[in-house]
Every structure is written in structure tokens, then in C-alpha cells.
Scaffold this motif. Structure first.
Motif, PDB file in Angstrom:
ATOM      1  N   VAL A 108      13.495  -6.430  12.974  1.00 18.05           N
ATOM      2  CA  VAL A 108      14.175  -5.131  12.939  1.00 18.05           C
ATOM      3  C   VAL A 108      14.181  -4.488  14.321  1.00 18.05           C
ATOM      4  CG1 VAL A 108      13.947  -2.753  12.121  1.00 18.05           C
ATOM      5  CG2 VAL A 108      13.841  -4.635  10.503  1.00 18.05           C
ATOM      6  N   VAL A 109      13.033  -4.511  14.990  1.00 22.67           N
ATOM      7  CA  VAL A 109      12.937  -3.897  16.324  1.00 22.67           C
ATOM      8  C   VAL A 109      13.894  -4.580  17.298  1.00 22.67           C
ATOM      9  CG1 VAL A 109      11.417  -3.412  18.263  1.00 22.67           C
ATOM     10  CG2 VAL A 109      10.569  -3.173  15.925  1.00 22.67           C
ATOM     11  N   GLY A 148      17.224   9.756  13.886  1.00 16.13           N
ATOM     12  CA  GLY A 148      17.362   8.723  12.869  1.00 16.13           C
ATOM     13  C   GLY A 148      17.048   7.350  13.415  1.00 16.13           C
ATOM     14  N   PHE A 149      17.505   7.067  14.627  1.00 16.10           N
ATOM     15  CA  PHE A 149      17.267   5.762  15.246  1.00 16.10           C
ATOM     16  C   PHE A 149      15.777   5.542  15.484  1.00 16.10           C
ATOM     17  CE2 PHE A 149      17.028   2.842  18.841  1.00 16.10           C
ATOM     18  CZ  PHE A 149      17.885   1.831  18.427  1.00 16.10           C
ATOM     19  N   VAL A 150      15.115   6.556  16.049  1.00 21.34           N
ATOM     20  CA  VAL A 150      13.684   6.444  16.340  1.00 21.34           C
ATOM     21  C   VAL A 150      12.884   6.287  15.053  1.00 21.34           C
ATOM     22  CG1 VAL A 150      11.674   7.681  17.244  1.00 21.34           C
ATOM     23  CG2 VAL A 150      13.829   7.706  18.511  1.00 21.34           C
ATOM     24  N   LEU A 151      13.216   7.066  14.032  1.00 21.40           N
ATOM     25  CA  LEU A 151      12.495   6.980  12.765  1.00 21.40           C
ATOM     26  C   LEU A 151      12.696   5.620  12.097  1.00 21.40           C
ATOM     27  CD1 LEU A 151      13.056  10.516  11.167  1.00 21.40           C
ATOM     28  CD2 LEU A 151      10.940   9.589  12.112  1.00 21.40           C
ATOM     29  N   ALA A 152      13.910   5.079  12.194  1.00 26.74           N
ATOM     30  CA  ALA A 152      14.190   3.777  11.579  1.00 26.74           C
ATOM     31  C   ALA A 152      13.330   2.685  12.210  1.00 26.74           C
ATOM     32  CB  ALA A 152      15.671   3.434  11.712  1.00 26.74           C
ATOM     33  N   SER A 172       0.837  -1.197   0.000  1.00 22.25           N
ATOM     34  CA  SER A 172       0.000   0.000   0.000  1.00 22.25           C
ATOM     35  C   SER A 172       0.876   1.254   0.000  1.00 22.25           C
ATOM     36  CB  SER A 172      -0.888   0.006   1.249  1.00 22.25           C
ATOM     37  OG  SER A 172      -0.087   0.165   2.416  1.00 22.25           O
ATOM     38  N   ARG A 173       0.237   2.400  -0.239  1.00 20.13           N
ATOM     39  CA  ARG A 173       0.974   3.663  -0.202  1.00 20.13           C
ATOM     40  C   ARG A 173       1.575   3.908   1.179  1.00 20.13           C
ATOM     41  NH1 ARG A 173      -2.908   7.990  -3.461  1.00 20.13           N
ATOM     42  NH2 ARG A 173      -2.763   6.980  -5.525  1.00 20.13           N
ATOM     43  N   ALA A 174       0.824   3.524   2.214  1.00 18.61           N
ATOM     44  CA  ALA A 174       1.322   3.716   3.580  1.00 18.61           C
ATOM     45  C   ALA A 174       2.594   2.900   3.815  1.00 18.61           C
ATOM     46  CB  ALA A 174       0.254   3.319   4.598  1.00 18.61           C
ATOM     47  N   GLU A 175       2.640   1.699   3.254  1.00 22.70           N
ATOM     48  CA  GLU A 175       3.830   0.859   3.415  1.00 22.70           C
ATOM     49  C   GLU A 175       5.025   1.423   2.654  1.00 22.70           C
ATOM     50  OE1 GLU A 175       2.248  -3.628   3.887  1.00 22.70           O
ATOM     51  OE2 GLU A 175       1.278  -2.443   2.327  1.00 22.70           O
ATOM     52  N   TRP A 176       4.773   1.885   1.427  1.00 18.06           N
ATOM     53  CA  TRP A 176       5.858   2.519   0.678  1.00 18.06           C
ATOM     54  C   TRP A 176       6.351   3.765   1.417  1.00 18.06           C
ATOM     55  CZ3 TRP A 176       8.585   0.011  -2.516  1.00 18.06           C
ATOM     56  CH2 TRP A 176       8.046  -0.925  -3.400  1.00 18.06           C
ATOM     57  N   GLY A 177       5.408   4.512   2.017  1.00 18.25           N
ATOM     58  CA  GLY A 177       5.800   5.685   2.796  1.00 18.25           C
ATOM     59  C   GLY A 177       6.650   5.299   3.998  1.00 18.25           C
ATOM     60  N   SER A 178       6.286   4.190   4.661  1.00 19.19           N
ATOM     61  CA  SER A 178       7.054   3.719   5.812  1.00 19.19           C
ATOM     62  C   SER A 178       8.466   3.303   5.397  1.00 19.19           C
ATOM     63  CB  SER A 178       6.335   2.533   6.469  1.00 19.19           C
ATOM     64  OG  SER A 178       5.045   2.904   6.897  1.00 19.19           O
ATOM     65  N   ILE A 179       8.566   2.661   4.232  1.00 21.99           N
ATOM     66  CA  ILE A 179       9.879   2.275   3.722  1.00 21.99           C
ATOM     67  C   ILE A 179      10.724   3.511   3.446  1.00 21.99           C
ATOM     68  CG2 ILE A 179      11.046   1.259   1.718  1.00 21.99           C
ATOM     69  CD1 ILE A 179       8.777  -0.813   1.633  1.00 21.99           C
ATOM     70  N   ALA A 180      10.088   4.562   2.905  1.00 22.15           N
ATOM     71  CA  ALA A 180      10.810   5.815   2.650  1.00 22.15           C
ATOM     72  C   ALA A 180      11.315   6.431   3.955  1.00 22.15           C
ATOM     73  CB  ALA A 180       9.897   6.796   1.918  1.00 22.15           C
ATOM     74  N   VAL A 181      10.517   6.304   5.020  1.00 19.08           N
ATOM     75  CA  VAL A 181      10.940   6.818   6.330  1.00 19.08           C
ATOM     76  C   VAL A 181      12.194   6.084   6.813  1.00 19.08           C
ATOM     77  CG1 VAL A 181      10.306   6.939   8.776  1.00 19.08           C
ATOM     78  CG2 VAL A 181       8.671   7.633   7.039  1.00 19.08           C
ATOM     79  N   VAL A 182      12.208   4.754   6.649  1.00 24.11           N
ATOM     80  CA  VAL A 182      13.373   3.964   7.057  1.00 24.11           C
ATOM     81  C   VAL A 182      14.614   4.411   6.290  1.00 24.11           C
ATOM     82  CG1 VAL A 182      14.384   1.654   7.100  1.00 24.11           C
ATOM     83  CG2 VAL A 182      11.993   1.970   7.740  1.00 24.11           C
ATOM     84  N   CYS A 183      14.477   4.587   4.980  1.00 23.80           N
ATOM     85  CA  CYS A 183      15.627   5.000   4.166  1.00 23.80           C
ATOM     86  C   CYS A 183      16.136   6.375   4.587  1.00 23.80           C
ATOM     87  CB  CYS A 183      15.243   5.010   2.691  1.00 23.80           C
ATOM     88  SG  CYS A 183      14.884   3.378   2.006  1.00 23.80           S
ATOM     89  N   ALA A 222      10.558   3.148  14.063  1.00 29.34           N
ATOM     90  CA  ALA A 222       9.140   3.446  13.849  1.00 29.34           C
ATOM     91  C   ALA A 222       8.714   3.084  12.434  1.00 29.34           C
ATOM     92  CB  ALA A 222       8.877   4.932  14.108  1.00 29.34           C
ATOM     93  N   GLY A 223       9.571   3.352  11.459  1.00 30.23           N
ATOM     94  CA  GLY A 223       9.240   3.013  10.078  1.00 30.23           C
ATOM     95  C   GLY A 223       9.108   1.517   9.885  1.00 30.23           C
ATOM     96  N   ALA A 224       9.984   0.746  10.535  1.00 28.03           N
ATOM     97  CA  ALA A 224       9.915  -0.714  10.420  1.00 28.03           C
ATOM     98  C   ALA A 224       8.628  -1.245  11.050  1.00 28.03           C
ATOM     99  CB  ALA A 224      11.130  -1.345  11.088  1.00 28.03           C
ATOM    100  N   VAL A 225       8.286  -0.709  12.218  1.00 27.82           N
ATOM    101  CA  VAL A 225       7.050  -1.139  12.877  1.00 27.82           C
ATOM    102  C   VAL A 225       5.834  -0.760  12.034  1.00 27.82           C
ATOM    103  CG1 VAL A 225       5.586  -0.793  14.904  1.00 27.82           C
ATOM    104  CG2 VAL A 225       8.059  -1.013  15.186  1.00 27.82           C
ATOM    105  N   ALA A 226       5.900   0.406  11.388  1.00 28.00           N
ATOM    106  CA  ALA A 226       4.773   0.862  10.560  1.00 28.00           C
ATOM    107  C   ALA A 226       4.519  -0.075   9.390  1.00 28.00           C
ATOM    108  CB  ALA A 226       5.035   2.278  10.053  1.00 28.00           C
ATOM    109  N   VAL A 227       5.576  -0.654   8.829  1.00 28.84           N
ATOM    110  CA  VAL A 227       5.391  -1.604   7.723  1.00 28.84           C
ATOM    111  C   VAL A 227       4.527  -2.773   8.188  1.00 28.84           C
ATOM    112  CG1 VAL A 227       6.545  -3.227   6.190  1.00 28.84           C
ATOM    113  CG2 VAL A 227       7.531  -0.977   6.563  1.00 28.84           C
ATOM    114  N   ALA A 228       4.830  -3.293   9.375  1.00 27.68           N
ATOM    115  CA  ALA A 228       4.032  -4.398   9.913  1.00 27.68           C
ATOM    116  C   ALA A 228       2.610  -3.944  10.266  1.00 27.68           C
ATOM    117  CB  ALA A 228       4.717  -4.980  11.140  1.00 27.68           C
TER     118      ALA A 228
END
Length: 305
Positions: free
Chosen positions: A238-239, A268-272, A109-120, A274-280
Motif C-alpha cells: 500500500v505504501v 485523506g492521503f496521509v491518513l490512508a 486486534s481492536r487496534a487493527e480494526w481501528g486502523s482499517i476504519a482510519v483507511v476507510c 498511516a492507517g495501512a502502516v498501522a495495520v502492519a
């Protein structure tokens, strides 16, 4: 620093590709044996079903990539602060998610792609803020504690998946991540040991913590892939792989950010994470694509998260 980053990125690619191939092998094995599927739903996968999954060519190639990733990750843990090396390696979630689109027929989904962008984006912040890694020199008692904790986590995880069955998917992923995190910590605390002094190396409990945490983490990750979604299991991994090892590196092993960049490292650590958790999280909220129908009419739809 550059060599360490390149090594961590290579490890991430190996782990991410390996996870998807292992998921393909696990699902192929599960479809071939209806009884194994029933055990997955009620009592967790048996050792025999896990072994059968490990005999598929996809799983074997994925496992080989995991071993390469292990070696590269161990080197990265010696060259970089743990909060950076473990986070870059755990970005294999991005590789896993992208490859699962092709190999597992998943639609993100778009939300998942957005979460991946946050991790990057978070990884860019971490790489910018990271300073020199600590020495990793610790008292021998710390090595023993690492061994004890590794045994408890891995043994407890094996019991939990047998008792909880399919409900243990995220827990298995989390504990596998903690195992890989303990592996990274073990590599760092072995910095003070001469790798060519076999007697000293074999006498160090941190070596056995590495072996137990690595093997146990691989087993639990395999189970998580059998009973849960590949992206959900990897996100939980990841967590576990980043939060605790990163904190240990800063608090006890002397890792630090560049002067004046601590805020960026924390962000950066928190966003990484959080982004991984958001994918799930987003993956569990809606339906996703299914695996190609030609595999078998009984193919179970694959979900992200």
C-alpha cells in the motif's frame, strides 16, 4: 468521476481477494515441501518453490483476479487523479484483512480494526476532495526514465529477496507496491498515445515499463506472501503503491484537488497511508490466530503484519 471510483473499488476487491487466495496457495505449497520451507528461512524462496505455489488452484484463481484488477486499475488510472485511484485500489488491504479472518484463521486486534476504519475514513475524504485528473502528457524522456526506474526496482528486488531471505518480506511488499505504482504512472503517461496505433504503442518505452513493473510487482508480491504475513506484505505494498505515484501525479501529471479542498486531500492521503502502516505495525506487536489445525500438524502460525 463516479465511473472511475466504481472501477477503482472493483479493482480493489479483486486485488484484495486475490492476495488472500494467493497466500492460501503459497502456504499450502510450502507445507508440502519441507525443503522449500528451509530455503525460505535461509536464502529466500527458490524459483521452483514459487512456481509450485503458483500451480495451486487457490493461487491460480487469485492470479486471475489480479489480472482483472490490473485491467480495472488501469482504467481507473485514466479516469481519476493518481492520488485517488491508487489509494482506492490500495484499500484492498481492508478486503485482505477481513477475508484473512475467514480463510487464514487470523484474529485481528481492536487496534487493527481501528486502523482499517482510519483507511476507510481517509478514502471518503479523498473522494470528496478529488478534482479532475491531469492530461498525463509528458516528454518522451520521461517515458524512458520510467522504464529505467522500473527495471532497476524490479531487478534489485529480485536480487534482494535472494540475498536476504525471510528478512526481505516487507521490502518485497514495498517494491511490489512501487512496481504497481509505476504501472499506474505508465498507464497515465500513455494517455497521449493512440491505443489503436500499434506501431506507436510498441515504440513507446512506457508500454514496456508497464509490463516489467506489472510482472515484477506480481512476482515480488508472491514472494512476500511466501516469506511474510499476508497483511504485513499488503500494508507495505500500500505504501509503495500510493505515496510516490500520488506525488508524481500532482507534481508532474497535472492531478489536482477541488478548489479549496487541498487540505482535505492531503489529510485523506496521509491518513490512508498511516492507517495501512498501522495495520502492519500493530499486527507485528502481538500474537494472532493460527490457521486451522486440520491442514497439517506442522502448520506454521500466521501473524498479521
Amino acid at each position: 468521476m463516479l465511473i472511475g471510483l466504481l472501477t477503482a473499488i472493483a479493482a480493489s476487491i479483486c486485488y484484495g481477494t486475490g492476495s488472500v487466495l494467493q497466500a492460501v496457495g503459497s502456504r499450502k505449497s510450502a507445507r508440502r515441501e519441507a525443503a522449500a520451507t528451509a530455503r525460505t528461512q535461509h536464502g529466500g524462496p527458490s524459483l521452483s518453490s514459487t512456481a509450485k505455489a503458483a500451480m495451486t488452484w487457490e493461487f491460480m484463481v487469485g492470479t486471475a483476479l489480479d489480472f482483472v484488477g490490473f485491467a480495472l486499475g488501469a482504467l481507473a488510472a485514466r479516469l481519476l487523479p493518481l492520488f485517488l485511484s491508487q489509494t482506492v485500489i490500495s484499500a484492498n488491504l481492508v478486503i485482505t484483512a477481513v477475508l484473512s479472518v475467514k480463510l487464514l484463521g487470523i484474529r485481528l486486534s481492536r487496534a487493527e480494526w481501528g486502523s482499517i476504519a482510519v483507511v476507510c475514513s481517509a478514502l471518503v475524504l479523498l473522494a470528496t476532495a478529488a478534482g479532475a485528473e491531469g492530461s498525463g502528457h509528458t516528454p518522451l524522456a520521461t517515458h524512458w526514465w520510467l522504464l529505467v526506474v522500473s527495471v532497476v526496482l524490479m531487478a534489485g528486488g529480485a536480487v534482494a529477496v535472494r540475498l536476504l531471505g525471510a528478512r526481505a518480506a516487507i521490502l518485497a511488499g514495498l517494491l511490489s507496491g512501487l512496481g504497481f505504482g509505476a504501472l499506474g504512472v505508465g498507464v497515465r503517461v500513455l494517455n497521449g498515445v493512440d491505443p489503436f496505433d500499434l506501431g506507436e504503442l510498441l515504440a513507446d518505452p512506457a508500454l514496456y515499463a508497464i509490463l516489467i513493473a506489472g510482472c515484477g510487482g506480481m512476482y515480488l508480491h508472491t514472494v512476500a506472501l511466501q516469506i511474510g504475513s499476508v497483511n504485513g506484505a499488503t500494508a507495505a505494498l500500500v505504501v509503495g503503491e500510493t505515496v510516490l505515484p500520488g506525488a508524481i501525479g500532482v507534481l508532474w501529471l497535472g492531478d489536482a484537488s477541488r478548489e479549496g479542498f487541498a487540505w482535505m486531500a492531503v489529510l485523506g492521503f496521509v491518513l490512508a497511508v498511516a492507517g495501512a502502516v498501522a495495520v502492519a505495525w500493530f499486527g507485528s506487536e502481538g500474537a494472532h490466530g493460527v490457521e486451522p489445525a486440520e491442514e497439517t500438524p506442522a502448520a506454521v502460525p500466521e501473524r498479521v503484519g
